[in-house]
Every structure is written in C-alpha cells, then in structure tokens.
Design a protein around this motif. Structure first.
Motif, PDB file in Angstrom:
ATOM      1  N   ALA A   1       0.711  -1.290   0.145  1.00  0.00           N
ATOM      2  CA  ALA A   1      -0.110   0.035  -0.001  1.00  0.00           C
ATOM      3  C   ALA A   1       0.855   1.545  -0.195  1.00  0.00           C
ATOM      4  O   ALA A   1       0.604   2.240  -0.753  1.00  0.00           O
ATOM      5  N   TRP A   2       1.716   1.192   0.778  1.00  0.00           N
ATOM      6  CA  TRP A   2       2.852   2.451   0.848  1.00  0.00           C
ATOM      7  C   TRP A   2       1.840   3.433   1.257  1.00  0.00           C
ATOM      8  O   TRP A   2       2.030   4.802   0.725  1.00  0.00           O
ATOM      9  N   GLU A   3       1.261   3.555   2.460  1.00  0.00           N
ATOM     10  CA  GLU A   3       0.255   4.639   3.025  1.00  0.00           C
ATOM     11  C   GLU A   3       0.752   5.061   4.388  1.00  0.00           C
ATOM     12  O   GLU A   3       1.192   4.106   5.134  1.00  0.00           O
ATOM     13  N   ILE A   4       0.952   5.983   4.783  1.00  0.00           N
ATOM     14  CA  ILE A   4       1.365   6.543   5.960  1.00  0.00           C
ATOM     15  C   ILE A   4       0.068   7.268   6.730  1.00  0.00           C
ATOM     16  O   ILE A   4      -0.595   8.392   6.241  1.00  0.00           O
ATOM     17  N   LEU A   5      -0.208   6.696   7.962  1.00  0.00           N
ATOM     18  CA  LEU A   5      -1.295   7.025   8.765  1.00  0.00           C
ATOM     19  C   LEU A   5      -0.592   7.971   9.869  1.00  0.00           C
ATOM     20  O   LEU A   5       0.319   7.521  10.547  1.00  0.00           O
ATOM     21  N   LEU A   6      -1.324   9.266  10.223  1.00  0.00           N
ATOM     22  CA  LEU A   6      -1.073  10.211  11.290  1.00  0.00           C
ATOM     23  C   LEU A   6      -1.795   9.560  12.508  1.00  0.00           C
ATOM     24  O   LEU A   6      -3.038   9.833  12.273  1.00  0.00           O
ATOM     25  N   GLY A   7      -1.293   9.732  13.603  1.00  0.00           N
ATOM     26  CA  GLY A   7      -2.269   9.674  14.858  1.00  0.00           C
ATOM     27  C   GLY A   7      -1.634  10.728  15.829  1.00  0.00           C
ATOM     28  O   GLY A   7      -0.664  11.458  15.848  1.00  0.00           O
ATOM     29  N   ARG A   8      -2.768  11.288  16.615  1.00  0.00           N
ATOM     30  CA  ARG A   8      -2.719  12.215  17.660  1.00  0.00           C
ATOM     31  C   ARG A   8      -1.863  12.088  18.682  1.00  0.00           C
ATOM     32  O   ARG A   8      -1.610  13.069  19.590  1.00  0.00           O
ATOM     33  N   ASP A   9      -1.415  10.595  18.874  1.00  0.00           N
ATOM     34  CA  ASP A   9      -0.647  10.423  19.924  1.00  0.00           C
ATOM     35  C   ASP A   9       0.513  11.334  20.267  1.00  0.00           C
ATOM     36  O   ASP A   9       1.369  11.452  19.289  1.00  0.00           O
ATOM     37  N   ARG A  10       0.708  11.840  21.505  1.00  0.00           N
ATOM     38  CA  ARG A  10       1.911  12.661  21.497  1.00  0.00           C
ATOM     39  C   ARG A  10       3.179  11.914  22.148  1.00  0.00           C
ATOM     40  O   ARG A  10       3.921  12.553  22.320  1.00  0.00           O
ATOM     41  N   THR A  11       3.257  10.678  22.230  1.00  0.00           N
ATOM     42  CA  THR A  11       4.410   9.896  22.180  1.00  0.00           C
ATOM     43  C   THR A  11       5.287  10.199  20.805  1.00  0.00           C
ATOM     44  O   THR A  11       4.644  10.209  19.916  1.00  0.00           O
ATOM     45  N   VAL A  12       6.759   9.870  21.108  1.00  0.00           N
ATOM     46  CA  VAL A  12       7.622  10.072  19.951  1.00  0.00           C
ATOM     47  C   VAL A  12       7.880   8.705  19.573  1.00  0.00           C
ATOM     48  O   VAL A  12       8.465   7.821  20.213  1.00  0.00           O
ATOM     49  N   ASN A  13       6.963   8.302  18.567  1.00  0.00           N
ATOM     50  CA  ASN A  13       7.007   7.000  18.019  1.00  0.00           C
ATOM     51  C   ASN A  13       6.613   7.091  16.334  1.00  0.00           C
ATOM     52  O   ASN A  13       5.729   7.859  15.867  1.00  0.00           O
ATOM     53  N   ALA A  14       6.796   6.176  15.926  1.00  0.00           N
ATOM     54  CA  ALA A  14       6.452   5.546  14.403  1.00  0.00           C
ATOM     55  C   ALA A  14       6.492   4.052  14.229  1.00  0.00           C
ATOM     56  O   ALA A  14       7.197   3.613  15.235  1.00  0.00           O
ATOM     57  N   PHE A  15       5.681   3.668  13.523  1.00  0.00           N
ATOM     58  CA  PHE A  15       5.821   1.816  13.541  1.00  0.00           C
ATOM     59  C   PHE A  15       5.503   1.398  12.134  1.00  0.00           C
ATOM     60  O   PHE A  15       4.671   2.337  11.265  1.00  0.00           O
ATOM     61  N   ALA A  16       5.813   0.257  11.508  1.00  0.00           N
ATOM     62  CA  ALA A  16       5.547  -0.191  10.608  1.00  0.00           C
ATOM     63  C   ALA A  16       4.562  -1.370  10.711  1.00  0.00           C
ATOM     64  O   ALA A  16       4.643  -2.091  11.640  1.00  0.00           O
ATOM     65  N   LEU A  17       3.589  -1.601   9.696  1.00  0.00           N
ATOM     66  CA  LEU A  17       2.797  -2.640   9.847  1.00  0.00           C
ATOM     67  C   LEU A  17       2.584  -3.581   8.627  1.00  0.00           C
ATOM     68  O   LEU A  17       3.124  -3.030   7.592  1.00  0.00           O
ATOM     69  N   PRO A  18       2.267  -4.610   8.569  1.00  0.00           N
ATOM     70  CA  PRO A  18       2.225  -5.515   7.302  1.00  0.00           C
ATOM     71  C   PRO A  18       1.762  -4.641   6.214  1.00  0.00           C
ATOM     72  O   PRO A  18       0.622  -3.931   6.015  1.00  0.00           O
ATOM     73  N   GLY A  19       2.053  -4.996   4.869  1.00  0.00           N
ATOM     74  CA  GLY A  19       1.624  -4.861   3.674  1.00  0.00           C
ATOM     75  C   GLY A  19       1.902  -3.213   3.342  1.00  0.00           C
ATOM     76  O   GLY A  19       1.251  -2.553   2.449  1.00  0.00           O
ATOM     77  N   GLY A  20       2.931  -2.611   3.922  1.00  0.00           N
ATOM     78  CA  GLY A  20       3.507  -1.322   3.650  1.00  0.00           C
ATOM     79  C   GLY A  20       2.789  -0.190   4.106  1.00  0.00           C
ATOM     80  O   GLY A  20       2.686   0.880   3.547  1.00  0.00           O
ATOM     81  N   TYR A  21       2.096  -0.445   5.210  1.00  0.00           N
ATOM     82  CA  TYR A  21       1.460   0.881   6.133  1.00  0.00           C
ATOM     83  C   TYR A  21       2.365   1.214   7.126  1.00  0.00           C
ATOM     84  O   TYR A  21       3.193   0.373   7.805  1.00  0.00           O
ATOM     85  N   LEU A  22       2.649   2.455   7.290  1.00  0.00           N
ATOM     86  CA  LEU A  22       3.437   2.944   8.236  1.00  0.00           C
ATOM     87  C   LEU A  22       2.523   4.143   9.190  1.00  0.00           C
ATOM     88  O   LEU A  22       1.619   4.767   8.773  1.00  0.00           O
TER      89      LEU A  22
END
Length: 490
Positions: A78-99
């Motif tokens: 998919a190569w899609e990036i989702l933004l989350g309101r979480d205030r923690t300093v974090n990023a993560f990869a998920l199966p199928g090309g989602y970040l």
C-alpha cells in the motif's frame, strides 16, 4: 567503519523473507489498518501529511534505486502513512506497506533529516520483510502467541507496560526468542535506512541526532527493562553504531539547521495532538512574552504558528488573525514558510466565515486558476472555500481528477460527495460516499451506499444518470466480492 555504497548493498541480510506471501501480508495489513482508521486518534491533516510525503517519496525513490525495494513489493504493497494524534515520540511499520507516525514525533524532531531517519528506518522494516519473518518464526510456536504479539505491539504504542506484561504473562521462552530476533531486525533497519539517507537528499547525521532525542524520551517513558527483554536495541548501542558509520575524515553531510517550514509544521503537530486548553492558552500568550523578539526566527515562527492555530482551536478569531498576520510578516522572504502561513490564514478565515478573505489568503490565489495546484492541502482547502461560497462547481474538475489519480483518498471522496450534493447530483454524491467508505476498507458501509445509489437510480426513471448508474452497478459487484473475502478472513 563506514562502507562504500556498493559494499553496503551487498551486506548479508537476516535470512529469507519467510513463508508469508506478499499478497497475504498485504491482506493482513488491510485488516489491521481498517481498525486504525476507526481509532479516534487517527487524523488526516493535509498540511502535515503533505510535508511527511515530501520526505517519504525521496526515500522511496532511493530504495528503488538501491535495489532495496523490489518491483513486486512496490506494486503489491500500500505504501500509505497514517497520522495519529498520540503525543508519544513514535512511528511503526505494519504489514503490507503501512506506516504509522505519531504527531508527537513530528512535533519533537528539529529537522527534516531527523524525521527522514525515522521514516527510512520504518521503510527498511517493510522492504526487508521483517514482519513476514516474524510471522514465519512465530508459526513454529503457536498462532495464539502470534495474535498476542500483534495485540501487544499495538497496545505498546499507547502503553509501554503492555509489552512487559506479555513477557511475564506466560510462554516467556518463546517471547524471548521473538525479542532477540527483533533486536537484529532493528539493527538491520538502522543499517539499511542509514544507506537511504544521502541518496534521498538527507544528511545521515539525522540518525544520530534522532537517537539522542529517543534517548531523552526513553528516560521519561522507559519501563526499565533489561537489554535482553527489549524488542529494540538500547538507544546508546544504536547511536554508537550510526556514529561508527561516519568516522573522522568521512563526510556524511552537514547537519541541516531547523528551517522555518519545519518549525511551523512541528508547531502544527503539537497543537493538533490535543494538548489541552491550558496548554493552548500558554501557546497563545507566548509571543507576548518578554524577550520574544530576541529569539531565533525559527523559534518565533513556531510560536506564532502555534499561537494562531491555538487561538483558532479556542475560537478566538481576533487572536488567531493577529498572530497569523505577524507570522506572515516574519516569513515573507521564505516561500515554503509563507505558503504554510497563507494556508493557515485561509483556514482561519474559513472558520470565521469570511469566504472572500479565505479565497484571497490562499497560496497563488491571485495568479493561478482553480485546480492548477497539484498539492493536496491547497486542493482540499480551496474546494472547501468554494463550497462555502456557493461556488461548488468551480472545484469539481480538479477534485475529480485528484480522486481518479488517488482513489484511496477517502477525505477527497467525502469532499467530492459534498460538492456533487451542492450541485444537485444526488446519485454522484452517493457514489462518492461509497467510494470513501471503500477507501477505508469499510466494505459493508460501501455496499450499503452503492445499493442506495441503485435504488435512487431506479426511482429516477428516464431522468436518471445512466452512466453513473452503470458505474455504481459495477462497483457494487466488485465491493460485494471484497466484502465476502473480508468476512471469510474473520
């Protein structure tokens, strides 16, 4: 020691990509992402998303050029990036090309290079099929443990103690093997991600400075686990590894100072992460503090942006207008920063109900016609302004072109539905609503809207839009097939 590019590309990997096919991994990612789209923390902010994509796309190009991203993964994922309101300093990869990228991360990084280092690291997790390898290894243990790992990984993004609870909750030996494997994967993602930085136009020094920020964040958030109970290597170990890759005498590129544009995007991320009313009020008052004028331009730009957007959130339109006017004056000579200031000004005027002022504030509004910009933030905001001005038809063509090229853009589909509804095209509006649901993998809701479109077309008789009705029939059949597949996976 630092290795030349050709040598780095020939370094051994951690092994085969596992038994999970690319199609199966994509389906797994779709299932997970469907839940994240429903999470209240999910946010589609075109301004921040546009900035992140401006960093992400060069990294993707570098991965293709270096052979890290295979044509098969490029096409299937998919190569899609989702933004989350979480205030923690974090990023993560998920199966199928989602970040996933937390606004807390965007708000704390000081430069594009630091943000690029995180995205390069997560991209490397995907290109190296790390998730497939994890699943392949865990299939030798038990499917139940795999499920616990997936749930634990998602829970850990909000509660660092969740991972520790899984460790002590049973099957500790199997979990220990998993953690050992994860540490190796983290090192591999660091190494490959580091190699993408310079070819993508970013300074590899961003890795080192980013690790320093992570180390500071860990002092506040770390659960104190011993190194052998960590899924990630200790930050000091990773920092030392990155530093060793550009020894004295090597030229990894100079660290780039914070730009006005980056400072403003980071400020937007901090405000949109829902910090609370008291914090918003503090940001609104910051530009009025003693000694503010003596601060560096980047600091003042960030403070003024946060003050303007914070005032908008508090519905203080006079304060928002005052702060954004000062911001525009400050960044007048910087085209990228001025663009963001004008977008914010238009956003404020639209919220205040002054449509003509919002139209005048839009970037390139005086020199370019509607739809000439291909940037998503301008397109969506300009269309909202036209819709509120009663000129919805003026924005239709540009939006139709956009969704034709970006069929997974649910927000654009929702906006197109409103545009068509305003023009009296009810059937087209219903189809756009259905496409918006399908873009978020909510096939049940999409089928419901497509069927509503069919009913409307039948009631329309000879006056019905037969071309649109035919499209709805075709899309309904395709979506029903996807819904059946989705139901079979549960």
């Amino acid at each position: 020691m630092a290795l030349p590019v050709h040598a780095q590309s020939q370094l051994p990997t951690l092994g085969e990509s596992g038994d999970l096919t690319t199609s199966a991994e994509r389906r797994l990612g779709d299932r997970i992402i469907r839940e994240l789209y429903r999470d209240p923390d999910y946010i589609d902010d075109p301004v921040i998303a546009d900035y992140v994509q401006g960093i992400w796309q060069p990294l993707m190009e570098a991965a293709r050029a270096r052979g890290e991203l295979s044509p098969e993964l490029d096409e299937r994922f998919a190569w899609e990036i989702l933004l989350g309101r979480d205030r923690t300093v974090n990023a993560f990869a998920l199966p199928g090309g989602y970040l996933g990228v937390h606004l807390g991360l965007v708000g704390v990084v000081a430069t594009r290079d630091e943000l690029a280092s995180v995205l390069a690291h997560e991209l490397s997790h995907v290109t190296q099929r790390h998730i497939s390898r994890l699943i392949s290894q865990q299939s030798k243990q038990t499917p139940l443990l795999l499920g616990a790992l997936v749930l634990g990984a998602l829970a850990a993004s909000k509660n660092p103690g969740a991972t520790q609870a899984l460790v002590v909750g049973g099957q500790a030996l199997a979990m220990q093997n998993q953690l050992n494997f994860s540490r190796d994967m983290e090192r591999e993602a660091d190494r490959i991600g580091y190699g993408l930085m310079a070819p993508a136009g970013f300074s590899p020094l961003g890795f080192v400075s980013m690790f320093d920020k992570l180390q500071q964040a860990n002092r506040l958030n770390d659960n104190g686990s011993w190194p052998y109970l960590r899924s990630h290597p200790l930050t000091t170990e990773r920092m030392a590894d990155m530093q060793s890759r550009h020894p004295p005498g090597a030229n990894p590129g100079q660290a780039v100072a914070t730009s006005l544009e980056h400072a403003m995007v980071a400020a937007r991320a901090r405000v949109l992460s829902n910090p609370g009313v008291d914090t918003l009020r503090q940001w609104v008052l910051e530009p009025q503090g003693i000694g503010f004028a003596a601060q560096p331009p980047q600091r003042r730009a960030a403070a003024l942006y946060a003050a303007a957007l914070g005032a908008l959130q508090l519905r203080d339109m006079a304060g928002a207008r005052s702060a954004v006017q000062k911001l525009q004056t400050l960044v007048q000579a910087d085209s990228a920063a001025l663009r963001l200031a004008r977008l914010l000004r238009a956003e404020i005027e639209l919220a205040a109900g002054d449509v003509s002022a919002a139209q005048a504030a839009m970037p390139e509004a005086k020199t370019a016609g509607v739809g000439t910009s291909t940037r998503r933030a301008e397109l969506l905001l300009r269309t909202q302004i036209l819709l509120q001005a009663g000129q919805a038809s003026a924005g239709t063509d540009a939006l139709q072109t956009w969704v034709a090229n970006h069929p997974k853009d649910a927000s654009a589909w929702h906006l197109l539905a409103a545009v068509w509804q305003a023009q009296g095209h009810g059937l087209r509006s219903i189809r756009a609503q259905a496409e918006a649901h399908a873009a978020r993998y909510d096939y049940a809701a999409a089928v419901d809207r497509f069927k509503a479109g069919q009913d409307l077309a039948r009631r329309g008789g000879a006056a019905a839009d037969h071309i649109e009705a035919s499209i709805i029939d075709t899309r309904l059949r395709a979506t029903e097939s996807l819904l059946r597949e989705q139901a079979a996976e549960r």
